[in-house]
Enzyme design. Structure first.
Site, mmCIF file in Angstrom:
data_model
loop_
_atom_site.group_PDB
_atom_site.id
_atom_site.type_symbol
_atom_site.label_atom_id
_atom_site.label_comp_id
_atom_site.label_asym_id
_atom_site.label_seq_id
_atom_site.Cartn_x
_atom_site.Cartn_y
_atom_site.Cartn_z
ATOM 1 N N LYS A 121 47.269 43.975 36.130
ATOM 2 C CA LYS A 121 47.452 44.149 34.685
ATOM 3 C C LYS A 121 46.790 45.423 34.184
ATOM 4 O O LYS A 121 47.149 45.947 33.142
ATOM 5 C CB LYS A 121 46.857 42.952 33.933
ATOM 6 N N LYS A 175 31.445 46.081 36.355
ATOM 7 C CA LYS A 175 31.849 46.179 34.947
ATOM 8 C C LYS A 175 30.761 46.826 34.105
ATOM 9 O O LYS A 175 31.048 47.607 33.193
ATOM 10 C CB LYS A 175 32.209 44.793 34.412
ATOM 11 N N LYS A 210 47.070 48.253 44.075
ATOM 12 C CA LYS A 210 47.350 46.826 43.952
ATOM 13 C C LYS A 210 48.071 46.530 42.646
ATOM 14 O O LYS A 210 47.780 47.140 41.607
ATOM 15 C CB LYS A 210 46.020 46.058 44.006
#
Length: 338
Positions: free
Chosen positions: A204, A118, A201
């Site tokens: 969201k 991240k 995959k």
């Protein structure tokens, strides 16, 4: 000392950063929490403190926390057999986290892959300290309940190894205190892929919502997505993730929901077309998702029951967590209140 229990303990927390669970969430983790209630003294919660690492409007965060808790119950987590709680309502989590922070090396924390990933995408200056110490709070979540088993997928295995390392380190320095948790490897149901891009995959973070089966969406919307799922230009129904990822994904979903093996399904659909397969998948998804959605909305429509479950869960969780923190504080030399 570790707290004795007639049954081994299991602990798992779910994120509260999205409104609806999608089918991949449910099949990949939550569905497997339910049978563990039979064998383990289970502690299941909503990780609303972890959710603070992301920016969000306070009202939306509160609502998503309750939506997350309602979905745990709708999925079959039974508060009569499990302790169901909100992480933020058990302040001992953060008390133990500080002690573990002071036991964790900076280098060890900086090697956690989720933070590195991240931070590399957004830049180190954009990554907050909460994201950096996230795995240590996760360790506290587990150790505070003396959990024997933790359901984990591959993406969380490194965090559990940190938890185990901290437990061993504390026990070696201060004497037997923490149960060293073992992973409960989540039974593979196959990878649940995006309906619109079956090479990716289900997530969201997908570019398009067209491939995502959200369990709280209108049933007709999910049926439409399934019937529009990407397949290929052939007609033969076989399982081949490399050359037929779309068909393989539909077979995986149907197998997971129906209980039939992929091989048996391939035999059943011999000589039939993709339309028949999609119709069967849509029927199976609806058979689960419709009552799940109805129960979730029922709990959110009349919140007294839900709030009572969470209040009771917090009280039961604190009874265990407070005993662990008192033991830890005494061993590290902090003066406990009389």
């Amino acid at each position: 000392m570790p707290i004795d229990s007639r049954r081994p303990r299991a602990l798992s927390l779910a994120q509260s950063t999205s409104g609806s669970l999608h089918l991949g969430n449910y099949l990949g983790a939550l569905r497997q929490w339910v049978p563990m209630q039979e064998e383990y003294e289970a502690f299941y919660g909503i990780a609303d403190l972890h959710a603070l690492t992301l920016e969000q409007e306070p009202a939306a965060r509160r609502e998503q926390t309750l939506v997350g808790a309602a979905q745990l119950l709708a999925a079959g987590v039974d508060p009569r057999r499990s302790v169901v709680f909100l992480q933020s309502q058990v302040p001992e989590h953060t008390q133990l986290t500080w002690v573990l922070n002071c036991l964790t090396g900076f280098g060890q924390a900086s090697r956690m892959t989720q933070f590195k990933d991240k931070a590399s995408r957004a830049g180190a200056d954009a990554a907050n300290v909460g994201l950096f110490t996230y795995p240590i709070l996760m360790a506290a979540d587990i150790l505070i309940y003396q959990a024997d088993k933790v359901p984990v997928g591959e993406d969380q295995r490194q965090h559990l190894e940190l938890t185990r390392d901290l437990a061993v380190r504390f026990n070696a320095r201060y004497g037997p205190t923490f149960t060293v948790p073992e992973p409960h490897i989540i039974t593979a149901v196959g990878r649940i892929q995006d309906l619109a891009d079956p090479t990716a995959k289900m997530s969201k973070s997908a570019v398009s919502p067209a491939g995502l089966i959200n369990l709280l969406d209108e049933p007709a919307a999910n049926v439409k997505k399934i019937k529009s799922a990407v397949t290929d230009s052939e007609r033969t129904i076989v399982f081949d993730e490399e050359s037929k990822p779309g068909v393989s994904n539909l077979l995986t979903i149907l197998s997971a929901l129906s209980g039939s093996s992929v091989g048996a399904l391939v035999d059943d659909f011999a000589g039939r077309g993709y339309g028949d397969l999609k119709a069967a998948v849509a029927e199976s998804v609806s058979a689960f998702a419709v009552p799940f959605r109805e129960r979730t909305l029922e709990l959110l429509g009349e919140r007294t029951e839900l709030e009572a479950v969470l209040a009771d869960g917090a009280e039961r969780a604190r009874a265990v967590a407070a005993e662990t923190v008192a033991d830890v504080y005494a061993k590290v030399g902090l003066i406990l209140p009389r």
